[in-house]
Design a protein around this motif. Structure first.
Motif, short mmCIF file in Angstrom:
data_model
loop_
_atom_site.label_atom_id
_atom_site.label_comp_id
_atom_site.label_asym_id
_atom_site.label_seq_id
_atom_site.Cartn_x
_atom_site.Cartn_y
_atom_site.Cartn_z
N UNK B 77 0.80 -1.22 0.00
CA UNK B 77 0.00 0.00 0.00
C UNK B 77 0.84 1.29 0.00
N UNK B 78 2.14 1.16 0.27
CA UNK B 78 2.97 2.38 0.35
C UNK B 78 3.05 3.09 -0.99
N UNK B 79 2.73 4.39 -0.98
CA UNK B 79 2.90 5.14 -2.23
C UNK B 79 3.51 6.51 -1.94
N UNK B 80 3.91 7.15 -3.00
CA UNK B 80 4.76 8.33 -2.88
C UNK B 80 4.05 9.56 -2.34
N UNK B 81 4.76 10.34 -1.54
CA UNK B 81 4.31 11.68 -1.15
C UNK B 81 4.96 12.69 -2.08
N UNK B 83 7.06 15.61 -0.90
CA UNK B 83 7.58 16.45 0.19
C UNK B 83 8.10 17.80 -0.28
N UNK B 137 11.55 7.81 -1.50
CA UNK B 137 11.18 7.42 -0.14
C UNK B 137 10.47 6.07 -0.08
N UNK B 138 9.61 5.80 -1.06
CA UNK B 138 8.84 4.55 -1.02
C UNK B 138 9.77 3.35 -1.20
N UNK B 141 11.84 2.97 2.00
CA UNK B 141 11.06 2.48 3.13
C UNK B 141 10.67 1.01 2.93
#
Lengths: 315, 280
Positions: B77-81, B83, B137-138, B141
């Motif tokens: 489920x992790x997806x990009x922000x 920032x 980041x994704x 992480x």
């Protein structure tokens, strides 16, 4: 050399200088005018330096008169014994290091070194280290750990050297190993960006309990020029790229990617090396004192957790 | 002799009865060999005639490696922000969204746990199709969490890298992923859990200068491009043409930075043999 935005200040300073001389030779009292001119200079300096664009900070970080690693080392330490070589290939002159004494405290100082003139720049390879430079840095860090001395890394590089032999000797592996090993160092590690902090070349000596940036420096994954050439397909968009990359000390602390900013004298470190060095020395000693209060295990845990928290994502 | 004379001019087939040749039914390798897609798939995406290793993604690697293609995906489920509110020719979130639609992936890496020839293994695999397999980041992480999974369950970790390097649109954040992933690998190393790094075509930049080069075993596939700086940058820096085979997996192995090169068709067996040796 004067940067474009430094010129109005320099003009006023020249005027002030002329006036003082004129007063001396003609014996007239100009103290009022001098005072008002000095105030004017101060005001203009403040205005200029408070409103620097990101690209202007990049320009300051590369100023040819800016203090380099060895300048700071000689300014802030009482003794310095330089140590050479990676015990493997050769001595990389783009990476310097050795034991130094700061107010009686022995520290291991390491950093990339740039050259002041053409010949020096060549010798120092513009501050772009080869794998043996990173391996020399790691050797010195291990030595500091062995003798239980804190480590200070001064970072100033346009990047790790992208050369043929650098690839043959494993530039990627050298940087990767440094990053990994630095996490496990049992002694305090302080890293300071003193000029340019370009990507892998910078982070290769950049894993610290405290990572600090001097006020007029940059630290990012790519230089604004290279970013411009890749994303905009032209070198012309470097100002825009610098804005987009958010690469200044203020940006980086705002994003919690560094731990602190070291103030520079008004007008930038290149206008007052002694002032800049004094501030750097004060901060280094303060952080060493702080870090010595923490146990080895906690220090390593906190170092790992700090970098582990960096990232922006949605889940 | 009217049979060869065209009586009706133009295309007569109505659109609805037009037969589409399915896209990608054949694959053409760089040396010009043509292979049917199904044959290619049955051959671990290696062209049988010239042994060319086709660039593949996480879906294919999982299929090749995990027993019966069975695995549990981690942190899908992790997806990009965004920032930095990064905008070049288009805003970063728009680029992400467009790439997600086009590729069917959420970001440039998928991680999963499963078994290979019965041995448990955590695999994190990069997808080059997602903004050049760039590390933001994704990616960082997900690798960190995959390693955490390895640590918690004492399962070996396989990293399959395929990337142009760090993702520029996350600037400082991307750079710090080099640190984050290496920190986790340092812990994995302390726990003495095996880490195999498979560097595939291409692996360059910040990925090479962090997790990809930190394996207990650094391995690769034939002909992969592996380096820190890209060939174009090096050519421009030194002002000379690069020698033939420069930065190929074979070159990197000859210079002592790879443990071995493995044909993809024997990858699974070689990996499980190695892991079993370490276990016994």
């Amino acid at each position: 050399m004067l940067l474009e935005f430094e010129k109005p200040i320099a003009e006023l300073e020249e005027k002030l200088h002329d006036m003082k001389q004129l007063a001396q030779t003609n014996d007239v009292d100009v103290s009022e005018t001098v005072k008002s001119l000095q105030q004017k200079i101060e005001k203009l300096k403040k205005e200029t330096f408070q409103n620097l664009t990101r690209w202007q900070r990049v320009q300051l970080s590369r100023h040819p008169e800016r203090p380099y690693t060895l300048d700071y080392i000689y300014e802030i330490t009482d003794e310095f014994i330089e140590i050479h070589g990676d015990r493997n290939v050769k001595d990389d002159k783009a990476m310097v290091g050795g034991f130094a004494s700061i107010d009686g405290q022995t520290v291991m100082m390491i950093g990339q070194q740039k050259g002041r003139n053409t010949k020096q720049r060549q010798t120092r390879n513009f501050g772009m280290a080869n794998p043996e430079g990173y391996r020399k840095a790691l050797r010195l860090m291990r030595m500091a750990e062995k003798f239980n001395k804190p480590i200070v890394c001064l970072i100033d590089t346009p990047g790790a050297y992208p050369g043929l032999e650098a690839e043959e000797r494993g530039q990627g592996e050298a940087i990767a190993r440094n990053i990994k090993e630095m996490f496990m160092l049992k002694v305090p590690v302080i890293c300071v960006i003193i000029g340019e902090g370009a990507s892998g070349g910078a982070i290769g000596i950049g894993i610290g309990d405290r990572v600090l940036m001097m006020e007029n420096t940059w630290y990012s994954v790519i230089s604004p020029e290279s970013c411009s050439s890749i994303l905009w397909r032209s070198w012309e968009y470097k100002e825009q790229a610098a804005e987009a990359l958010k690469l200044t000390a203020n940006d980086m602390i705002g994003n919690k990617l560094i731990d602190g900013i070291i103030k520079e004298p008004l007008g930038g470190a290149h206008t007052d090396m002694k002032g800049a060095s004094k501030e750097l020395k004060k901060e280094i000693l303060k952080y060493i004192k702080d870090l010595n209060k923490v146990s080895v295990e906690d220090r390593i845990d906190q170092r790992i957790e700090k970098f582990s928290a960096m990232g922006a994502y949605a889940s | 002799m009217a049979w060869f004379k065209r009586t009706n001019k133009g295309i007569q087939t109505p659109t609805e009865s037009k037969k589409e040749a399915p896209d990608g039914l054949w694959y053409k390798t760089p040396s010009g060999k043509i292979v049917h897609m199904r044959e290619l798939r049955n051959n671990a995406y290696v062209s049988p005639e010239d042994d060319y290793h086709v660039r593949i993604g996480s879906k294919e690697y999982f299929e090749i490696l995990f027993d019966d293609n069975k695995f549990e995906e981690l942190d899908a489920e992790l997806s990009s922000g965004d920032p930095l509110k990064f905008v070049d020719s288009k805003p970063y979130p728009a680029r992400i969204e467009a790439t997600q639609k086009k590729s069917g992936l959420t970001d440039a890496l998928r991680s999963a746990v499963g078994k290979i020839n019965g041995t448990p293994l955590v695999i994190a695999c990069m997808d080059f199709g997602f903004i050049g397999g760039s590390m933001g980041s994704v990616v960082g992480e997900k690798i960190a969490r995959a390693i955490n999974h390895s640590l918690e369950h004492k399962i070996p970790f396989l990293m399959i890298s395929k990337s142009g390097g760090a993702r520029m649109m996350e600037a400082g954040f991307s750079l710090m992923q080099m640190a984050k992933t290496s920190a986790r690998l340092a812990l994995l190393s302390e726990a003495k859990i095996p880490y195999i790094s498979l560097l595939t075509d291409p692996t360059t930049g910040g990925v090479t200068a962090s997790y990809a080069m930190l394996g207990d075993f650094n391995i690769s596939e034939p002909g992969s491009l592996i380096g820190f700086a890209g060939p174009r940058v090096i050519r421009e820096t030194i002002g000379k043409d690069l020698p033939k085979g420069f930065q190929s997996a074979e070159f990197v192995k000859d210079h002592g930075f790879l443990d071995f090169i493995v044909d993809r068709r024997s990858l699974k067996n070689k990996l499980s043999t190695l892991l079993k040796m370490l276990e016994n």
